[in-house]
Design a protein around this motif. Structure first.
Motif, PDB file in Angstrom:
ATOM      1  N   PHE A  32      -8.317  55.127  97.938  1.00 27.65           N
ATOM      2  CA  PHE A  32      -7.177  54.382  97.105  1.00 27.65           C
ATOM      3  C   PHE A  32      -6.937  54.932  95.956  1.00 27.65           C
ATOM      4  CE2 PHE A  32      -9.805  50.855  99.338  1.00 27.65           C
ATOM      5  CZ  PHE A  32      -8.950  50.654 100.442  1.00 27.65           C
ATOM      6  N   THR A  36      -5.346  50.311  92.878  1.00 30.07           N
ATOM      7  CA  THR A  36      -6.191  49.513  93.929  1.00 30.07           C
ATOM      8  C   THR A  36      -7.632  49.543  93.781  1.00 30.07           C
ATOM      9  OG1 THR A  36      -4.489  50.339  95.742  1.00 30.07           O
ATOM     10  CG2 THR A  36      -6.822  49.482  96.486  1.00 30.07           C
ATOM     11  N   ASN A  37      -8.261  50.749  93.344  1.00 29.78           N
ATOM     12  CA  ASN A  37      -9.628  50.844  92.724  1.00 29.78           C
ATOM     13  C   ASN A  37     -10.022  49.866  91.568  1.00 29.78           C
ATOM     14  OD1 ASN A  37     -10.480  52.687  94.476  1.00 29.78           O
ATOM     15  ND2 ASN A  37     -10.129  54.588  93.432  1.00 29.78           N
ATOM     16  N   THR A  39      -8.343  47.051  90.980  1.00 31.26           N
ATOM     17  CA  THR A  39      -8.315  45.703  91.415  1.00 31.26           C
ATOM     18  C   THR A  39      -9.625  45.371  92.093  1.00 31.26           C
ATOM     19  OG1 THR A  39      -5.851  45.623  91.650  1.00 31.26           O
ATOM     20  CG2 THR A  39      -6.932  44.073  92.982  1.00 31.26           C
ATOM     21  N   LEU A  40      -9.963  46.340  93.044  1.00 32.43           N
ATOM     22  CA  LEU A  40     -11.168  46.230  93.590  1.00 32.43           C
ATOM     23  C   LEU A  40     -12.429  45.922  92.713  1.00 32.43           C
ATOM     24  CD1 LEU A  40     -11.012  48.876  96.798  1.00 32.43           C
ATOM     25  CD2 LEU A  40     -10.768  46.080  96.669  1.00 32.43           C
TER      26      LEU A  40
END
Length: 352
Positions: A32, A36-37, A39-40
Motif C-alpha cells: 500500500f 492507505t497505510n 488510514t489503516l
C-alpha cells in the motif's frame, strides 16, 4: 449451512485462516501507499479504543461514556515520557499502568452505582479532562498540546515511516485483541455475561457483580491506555481536544455500529470511526453530522446487532428462501389447487 459452519470450525481451517491473516499483515503494508497505510493505522488505533469500550459495555453491560478520557490519558503519558527522553518501553508500560490505575480508582467508586448514576460519572471524565489538560500545562503543554515524534522507522529496518508505524499498530493491537479474546472467552468472560444478564443471579452463583464490574472497568481503561500509546505512534500529537466528549460519543456509536459484545465488531467499529467521517466530508462537509446520523439510524434499523451481524442476517434470509423454494414456489404453494369434480354417473356406478 451447518456443514459449512462445522467445516470453518475445524482446527486446520482456523489455523490456515490465521496464517493467511498474519501473512497479509506482513505483506500489505509493503504494497500500500503512505496514505492507505496511515488510514489503516488509524483504524487500528480506534479499533483498540472500541475494544476497550466493548469489554465494559458489550460484554459486561455497564454504561461507559468516557472511554476517550483513558485514550487521551494514555496519549498524554506517552507524549510526556517521550519529551523527557525516557526509554520507550518504560513509556509504554507507564501508559498502560497509570491509565489502569486511574480506571481502578474511578471504578472502585463508580461500580456500586447503576443506570444514570454511573452514566453521569463516566460523562464527567472527558468534561473534567479537557480543562484539566489545559491547566496542567507543565505536563500537557496546555492548550497547545504536546507532540512526540518517536515512531520513525529505525535505521536497521528498510522501511518507510508509515510502514513501520502500521507494523507497530498491527503488532501491539493484534496482541491486545488476542489477549482480550482469550479473556472474554474464558471464565472471566462467562462471569461478565452473567453479570450483564442479571446481577442478582450472578450473586446467587457466588459471582460478585461489584468485583467483576471493577475488573471490566479497569481492563477497559488499560486498553484505552494501549490505544492512547498507539495514537501517539500514528498521530504524534495530542491536545485537550483529544479528550473532548464528542469523541467519546463517537466511540460509543462506533461500538454499536460495529457490533456490541464482538471482537470483530470492534474492528468494524474502528473502521466506522475513521472512514465514515471521511466519506461524509467528501459528499458534503456541511451535512456531515446529518449524514452520520442517517447512517447510524439505517444500521440500527436494518442490523440491530451491528455490522458484524450482516453475514448472519444474510444466511437467515438465504435459509428462509431455500425453505420456501423461491418466490415461484411460494406463489404456487399459496395458490389453491382446483379439486376435480366427480361426475354424477361415475358416483352412481361406484354406489352400484
Amino acid at each position: 449451512m451447518t456443514t459449512t459452519t462445522g467445516f470453518l470450525q475445524r482446527p486446520w481451517v482456523r489455523g490456515a485462516g490465521l496464517a493467511l491473516g498474519v501473512l497479509a499483515a506482513i505483506i500489505l503494508p509493503l504494497v500500500f501507499d503512505a496514505g492507505t497505510n496511515s488510514t489503516l493505522a488509524r483504524i487500528g488505533v480506534f479499533a483498540v479504543a472500541v475494544l476497550g469500550l466493548n469489554v465494559i459495555m458489550g460484554y459486561t453491560g455497564q454504561v461507559m461514556l468516557g472511554q476517550i478520557f483513558f485514550v487521551g490519558l494514555g496519549a498524554y503519558i506517552t507524549a510526556y515520557g517521550v519529551s523527557q527522553e525516557w526509554n520507550i518501553i518504560l513509556v509504554f508500560i507507564l501508559a498502560l499502568a497509570l491509565t489502569a490505575l486511574v480506571g481502578l480508582v474511578i471504578a472502585l467508586a463508580a461500580a456500586r452505582l447503576g443506570g444514570l448514576a454511573i452514566a453521569m460519572v463516566t460523562i464527567a471524565l472527558p468534561i473534567v479532562g479537557v480543562p484539566l489538560a489545559r491547566r496542567l500545562g507543565e505536563f500537557t503543554g496546555g492548550s497547545q498540546g504536546l507532540s512526540a515524534r518517536f515512531s520513525g522507522a529505525p535505521e536497521w529496518a528498510p522501511l518507510y515511516d508509515d510502514q513501520w508505524q502500521l507494523y507497530l499498530v498491527l503488532l501491539i493491537g493484534g496482541i491486545t485483541f488476542l489477549l482480550t479474546r482469550n479473556l472474554v472467552r474464558g471464565k472471566y468472560g462467562r462471569a461478565f455475561a452473567i453479570v450483564k444478564e442479571n446481577e442478582a443471579v450472578a450473586a446467587s452463583m457466588g459471582i460478585s457483580p461489584y468485583r467483576y464490574k471493577v475488573l471490566a472497568f479497569t481492563i477497559a481503561a488499560l486498553i484505552g491506555g494501549v490505544s492512547g500509546f498507539l495514537y501517539m505512534v500514528v498521530i504524534q500529537y495530542t491536545s485537550p481536544e483529544t479528550l473532548s466528549f464528542g469523541h467519546s460519543i463517537e466511540l460509543v456509536i462506533s461500538m454499536v455500529v460495529g457490533g456490541a459484545g464482538s471482537i470483530v465488531g470492534s474492528i468494524l467499529g474502528g473502521a466506522y470511526y475513521v472512514l465514515v467521517p471521511q466519506l461524509t466530508n467528501i459528499i458534503d462537509p456541511n451535512l456531515t453530522a446529518m449524514l452520520q446520523g442517517a447512517i447510524l439510524l439505517l444500521v440500527l434499523f436494518l442490523l440491530p446487532g451491528g455490522l458484524v451481524s450482516l453475514p448472519r442476517v444474510i444466511g437467515r434470509l438465504v435459509r428462509r428462501g431455500d425453505r420456501g423454494g423461491g418466490p415461484g414456489a411460494r406463489s404456487q404453494a399459496a395458490t389453491p389447487q382446483p379439486v376435480a369434480a366427480s361426475h354424477p354417473s361415475t358416483e352412481r356406478e361406484q354406489d352400484t
